[in-house]
Design a protein around this motif. Sequence first.
Motif, mmCIF file in Angstrom:
data_model
loop_
_atom_site.group_PDB
_atom_site.id
_atom_site.type_symbol
_atom_site.label_atom_id
_atom_site.label_comp_id
_atom_site.label_asym_id
_atom_site.label_seq_id
_atom_site.Cartn_x
_atom_site.Cartn_y
_atom_site.Cartn_z
ATOM 1 N N GLU A 12 -4.717 1.541 -6.486
ATOM 2 C CA GLU A 12 -3.144 1.109 -7.051
ATOM 3 C C GLU A 12 -3.032 2.461 -7.936
ATOM 4 O O GLU A 12 -3.797 2.856 -8.664
ATOM 5 C CB GLU A 12 -3.230 0.014 -7.727
ATOM 6 N N TYR A 17 1.376 -0.381 -12.378
ATOM 7 C CA TYR A 17 1.099 -1.509 -13.192
ATOM 8 C C TYR A 17 1.758 -1.278 -14.832
ATOM 9 O O TYR A 17 2.346 -2.365 -14.954
ATOM 10 C CB TYR A 17 -0.374 -1.255 -13.580
ATOM 11 N N SER A 95 -7.313 -5.715 -12.626
ATOM 12 C CA SER A 95 -6.517 -4.466 -12.482
ATOM 13 C C SER A 95 -7.223 -3.164 -12.797
ATOM 14 O O SER A 95 -6.911 -2.149 -11.812
ATOM 15 C CB SER A 95 -5.597 -4.694 -13.477
ATOM 16 N N GLU A 103 -8.526 -1.870 -3.903
ATOM 17 C CA GLU A 103 -7.919 -3.137 -3.871
ATOM 18 C C GLU A 103 -8.836 -4.227 -3.564
ATOM 19 O O GLU A 103 -9.008 -5.193 -4.377
ATOM 20 C CB GLU A 103 -6.752 -3.058 -2.633
ATOM 21 N N ASP A 347 0.689 -8.476 -7.509
ATOM 22 C CA ASP A 347 0.443 -7.549 -6.445
ATOM 23 C C ASP A 347 0.597 -8.185 -5.174
ATOM 24 O O ASP A 347 0.104 -7.305 -4.185
ATOM 25 C CB ASP A 347 -0.875 -7.079 -6.822
ATOM 26 N N SER A 471 -0.282 -7.687 0.236
ATOM 27 C CA SER A 471 -0.517 -6.819 -0.887
ATOM 28 C C SER A 471 0.884 -5.840 -0.748
ATOM 29 O O SER A 471 1.183 -5.638 0.075
ATOM 30 C CB SER A 471 -1.948 -6.366 -0.967
ATOM 31 N N ASP A 472 0.933 -5.512 -2.292
ATOM 32 C CA ASP A 472 2.275 -4.625 -2.302
ATOM 33 C C ASP A 472 1.599 -3.244 -1.799
ATOM 34 O O ASP A 472 2.383 -2.412 -1.313
ATOM 35 C CB ASP A 472 2.463 -4.378 -3.757
#
Length: 481
Positions: A12, A17, A95, A103, A347, A471-472
């Motif tokens: 990510e 975030y 995170s 991920e 997420d 998931s994004d």
Amino acid sequence: MSNFWQKVTRKEDPKVYQSKDKHLLQVLEVKDFLALGVGTIVSTSIFTLPGVVAAQHAGPAVALSFLAAAVVAALVAFAYAEMSSTMPFAGSAYSWINVVFGEGFGWIAGWALLAEYFIAVAFVGSGLSANLRGLLTPLGIKLPDQLANTLGTNGGWFDLLAIVAMLIVSFILSRGASEAARVENILVILKVFAILVFLVVGVTAVKSQNYVPFIPKHRLNPDGTSFGGWQGIYAGVSSIFLSYVGFDSIASNAAEAKNPSKTMPRGILGSLVIAVTLFVAVALVLVGMFKYSNYANNAEPVGWALRTAGHPIVATVVQTIAVVGMFTALIGMMLAGSRLLYSFGRDGMLPKWLGVLNKNNLPNHALLFLTTIAVVIGAVLPFVTLSQLISAGTLIAFMFVSLGIYRLRPREGKDLPQPGFKMPWYPVMPALAFLGALAVFMGLDKQAKIYSLVWFIIGILIYVFYGMQHSDLTKQQKDEQ
């Protein structure tokens, strides 16, 4: 297979975030994190574990077990301090690992912590209920068995007081982190006061012969575990370590910190130092008051020691404050657990509903879900056998965070900011933190390892069949194609 591995290791962007968490209110200061950490770490265990572990494993050397566990916790805490200083995101290890390893690994670390929060909230709620009933019974107030015990235990239907305690804390948290912090700060001061009262009164009853021999000769307990010698001290470390896992609750709220690069390290390391000092002091005074064998199967060693030493009023005062103080652990665990669930929803790893903020920018959907699950576990289902899963899940997350420093350090000052705190003695200390957490994990009992394996199989299945698909990052890749 290569496509699957690419999905597991896709990282990510930290800026994503920052953008997702910017609506969370940054209201928490160092004093709030110190209270949150001390309140969560110094929970029910300080009034029970020193006596229990002394009788079962370490004898008077229980203080060494607390110190050894503290050394491992401190090594990991240094890694947590650097991670949270560099990446002040909600969700702590979940995170961070998402950013540095990918991920799939982030999900595993987060899923491990989720076990801690679900079970710890239920565990503390039930402990609070049991202690409160113990104080009410002499006053002639007694709940019927159906409302005092979990389903199937001594004729119980559900634990009413555990439910009420969790609902009260959930209501306080739904008003906001700053409101919860104010309550937490007051309760932590009360709890530390109770511990200091015990130490001042208890030290007058200490007899030097109770410390001899400080490390008893090694032998095996009937259940096959060790007592005495360095083996007993090691066995005590694994039992005690669950006391120190609370500093993760600070990191989970990093997105709500003022000036996180300085606030987070001070909160994490400061609360651990205070907690270690209190734990070791209580352990030394407790085993000095009476021979360690007196604490075998004693659910309230601190209260028993004070009463037996001729201080019944002090015992009642300390136990009453201890019950009220248990709310601090509930506040810390429920605050952190709800932020972790919010991160999963944020997420798309779990339903998006969990990542929705209300009009006051609070993740109350996640809080509601956590409260519901914890009520079911803590009020209806027997869970005593699951208590070591708290340590098992957290230790796995600790190992990920320790190794994550090796991936984090080369990125600092590039796509990640320079942290306000750096883990000293790099690259040696991250390896020591990993090995220390692994050693404690290996010392857990067989049952805890089996439960953690089952929990991880469930987690991997959820990730493969839901999280990976929704998931994004998956949606982002589809949009780019």
